[in-house]
Design a protein around this motif. Structure first.
Motif, PDB file in Angstrom:
ATOM      1  N   LEU A  69       0.696  -1.156  -0.018  1.00 61.14           N
ATOM      2  CA  LEU A  69      -0.110   0.060   0.147  1.00 61.14           C
ATOM      3  C   LEU A  69       0.754   1.139  -0.037  1.00 61.14           C
ATOM      4  O   LEU A  69       0.571   2.161  -0.771  1.00 61.14           O
ATOM      5  CB  LEU A  69      -0.889  -0.246   1.313  1.00 61.14           C
ATOM      6  N   VAL A  70       2.026   1.267   0.858  1.00 62.12           N
ATOM      7  CA  VAL A  70       2.880   2.413   0.856  1.00 62.12           C
ATOM      8  C   VAL A  70       3.591   2.620  -0.469  1.00 62.12           C
ATOM      9  O   VAL A  70       3.776   3.726  -1.019  1.00 62.12           O
ATOM     10  CB  VAL A  70       3.786   2.279   2.031  1.00 62.12           C
ATOM     11  N   LYS A  71       4.056   1.604  -0.974  1.00 64.23           N
ATOM     12  CA  LYS A  71       4.628   1.548  -2.269  1.00 64.23           C
ATOM     13  C   LYS A  71       3.552   2.138  -3.566  1.00 64.23           C
ATOM     14  O   LYS A  71       3.815   2.930  -4.383  1.00 64.23           O
ATOM     15  CB  LYS A  71       4.954   0.057  -2.950  1.00 64.23           C
ATOM     16  N   PHE A  72       2.323   1.862  -3.436  1.00 63.67           N
ATOM     17  CA  PHE A  72       1.347   2.212  -4.347  1.00 63.67           C
ATOM     18  C   PHE A  72       1.087   3.603  -4.156  1.00 63.67           C
ATOM     19  O   PHE A  72       1.108   4.330  -5.004  1.00 63.67           O
ATOM     20  CB  PHE A  72      -0.043   1.451  -4.075  1.00 63.67           C
ATOM     21  N   LEU A  73       1.150   4.106  -2.916  1.00 63.23           N
ATOM     22  CA  LEU A  73       0.977   5.535  -2.584  1.00 63.23           C
ATOM     23  C   LEU A  73       1.989   6.539  -2.812  1.00 63.23           C
ATOM     24  O   LEU A  73       1.755   7.620  -3.125  1.00 63.23           O
ATOM     25  CB  LEU A  73       0.411   5.803  -0.826  1.00 63.23           C
ATOM     26  N   TYR A  74       3.175   6.204  -2.730  1.00 64.51           N
ATOM     27  CA  TYR A  74       4.391   7.008  -2.921  1.00 64.51           C
ATOM     28  C   TYR A  74       5.433   6.319  -4.022  1.00 64.51           C
ATOM     29  O   TYR A  74       6.261   7.166  -4.212  1.00 64.51           O
ATOM     30  CB  TYR A  74       5.147   6.971  -1.398  1.00 64.51           C
ATOM     31  N   GLY A  75       4.809   5.340  -4.690  1.00 70.17           N
ATOM     32  CA  GLY A  75       6.184   4.808  -5.841  1.00 70.17           C
ATOM     33  C   GLY A  75       6.173   5.856  -6.519  1.00 70.17           C
ATOM     34  O   GLY A  75       7.440   5.867  -7.197  1.00 70.17           O
ATOM     35  N   LYS A  76       5.146   6.409  -7.278  1.00 65.51           N
ATOM     36  CA  LYS A  76       5.214   7.435  -8.323  1.00 65.51           C
ATOM     37  C   LYS A  76       5.764   8.548  -8.170  1.00 65.51           C
ATOM     38  O   LYS A  76       6.381   9.423  -8.770  1.00 65.51           O
ATOM     39  CB  LYS A  76       4.000   7.071  -9.166  1.00 65.51           C
ATOM     40  N   THR A  77       5.045   9.061  -6.629  1.00 65.67           N
ATOM     41  CA  THR A  77       5.210  10.643  -6.292  1.00 65.67           C
ATOM     42  C   THR A  77       6.752  10.738  -5.741  1.00 65.67           C
ATOM     43  O   THR A  77       7.168  11.793  -5.974  1.00 65.67           O
ATOM     44  CB  THR A  77       3.935  10.935  -5.384  1.00 65.67           C
ATOM     45  N   MET A  78       7.175   9.730  -4.862  1.00 65.86           N
ATOM     46  CA  MET A  78       8.328   9.844  -4.203  1.00 65.86           C
ATOM     47  C   MET A  78       9.199   8.594  -4.301  1.00 65.86           C
ATOM     48  O   MET A  78       9.438   7.954  -3.229  1.00 65.86           O
ATOM     49  CB  MET A  78       7.873  10.080  -2.771  1.00 65.86           C
ATOM     50  N   PRO A  79       9.591   8.179  -5.614  1.00 71.27           N
ATOM     51  CA  PRO A  79      10.327   7.156  -6.157  1.00 71.27           C
ATOM     52  C   PRO A  79      11.531   6.773  -5.037  1.00 71.27           C
ATOM     53  O   PRO A  79      11.905   5.814  -4.653  1.00 71.27           O
ATOM     54  CB  PRO A  79      10.557   7.179  -7.502  1.00 71.27           C
ATOM     55  N   GLU A  80      12.279   8.012  -5.043  1.00 68.35           N
ATOM     56  CA  GLU A  80      13.435   8.118  -4.462  1.00 68.35           C
ATOM     57  C   GLU A  80      13.376   7.585  -2.957  1.00 68.35           C
ATOM     58  O   GLU A  80      14.362   7.182  -2.085  1.00 68.35           O
ATOM     59  CB  GLU A  80      14.217   9.341  -4.640  1.00 68.35           C
ATOM     60  N   MET A  81      12.317   7.950  -2.281  1.00 74.77           N
ATOM     61  CA  MET A  81      12.024   7.699  -1.021  1.00 74.77           C
ATOM     62  C   MET A  81      10.936   6.417  -0.754  1.00 74.77           C
ATOM     63  O   MET A  81      11.096   6.028   0.542  1.00 74.77           O
ATOM     64  CB  MET A  81      11.449   9.028  -0.293  1.00 74.77           C
TER      65      MET A  81
END
Length: 212
Positions: A69-81
């Motif tokens: 879920l975290v990967k889905f939420l932040y994977g595209k908007t904050m890929p480096e983090m």
């Protein structure tokens, strides 16, 4: 802020105490038996193999689902983090599992949940951790040794792969991830402190034996 959100969300996921819930369904609080915690090993010893498998899968999957879920939420908007935030979320799951507020902070030891985090983070670490657990338990028949090996391998390989540039993190995020994984390991050792004392004394329970 993202770190806090992931930690708190993970904690909520961790509150899903599979062992406690399963025990309640059959009218038995497993924390009143065996080692006194609600994790997989105690469920296996107290309630049997079916319960052990169900409890492991429940505690394992809640960490997997949270990390994805975290990967889905932040994977595209904050890929480096995003990988670092997945670790924070997974840490929250372990904290919620180990210290559920509604059970007076008396939960499990977090190994199944940690395994769920590991499998979502890196397949190489997953394979080595699995091999370490299976081989050590097959030889010693002591689950706590395998559990502690898993978190130790997780820490060692995460740092090693990170320093070799083989993780999807760099710079301060990578360094921060070392600290987070160290916390996973420290939590596991702390929760296993009674097991460690029994290992030193040669009185630790072996797989298949009755809990003392």
């Amino acid at each position: 802020m993202e770190r806090i959100i992931c930690l708190l969300t993970g904690y909520v996921f961790g509150l899903i105490q599979t062992g406690y819930i399963y025990g309640k369904i059959i009218h038995k609080d497993i924390r009143q038996y065996g080692s006194g915690n609600s994790g997989t090993t105690n469920a296996l010893r107290v309630l049997g193999k079916k319960a052990g498998v169900i409890v492991f899968l429940g505690d394992f999957l809640k960490a997997v689902i949270l990390c994805l879920l975290v990967k889905f939420l932040y994977g595209k908007t904050m890929p480096e983090m995003a990988p670092l935030l997945m670790l924070y979320g997974g840490l929250g799951v372990v904290l919620g599992h180990n210290y559920p507020f509604y059970l007076k902070f008396k939960g499990g030891k977090g190994i199944a949940a940690t395994s769920g985090v590991i499998i979502t983070m890196d397949w190489r670490i997953t394979l080595v951790c699995l091999a370490a657990f299976v081989i050590s338990v097959a030889i010693t028949r002591i689950v706590s040794i395998g559990s502690l090996l898993v978190v130790t391998v997780f820490l060692g390989m995460w740092i090693g792969l990170g320093l070799a540039g083989l993780l999807p993190l760099s710079g301060p995020y990578l360094t921060e991830s070392f600290v987070v994984v160290l916390v996973f390991t420290a939590l596991a050792y702390w929760r296993h402190r009674a097991n460690i004392k029994r290992l030193i004394n040669g009185t630790e329970n072996r797989f298949g034996s009755k809990n003392k």
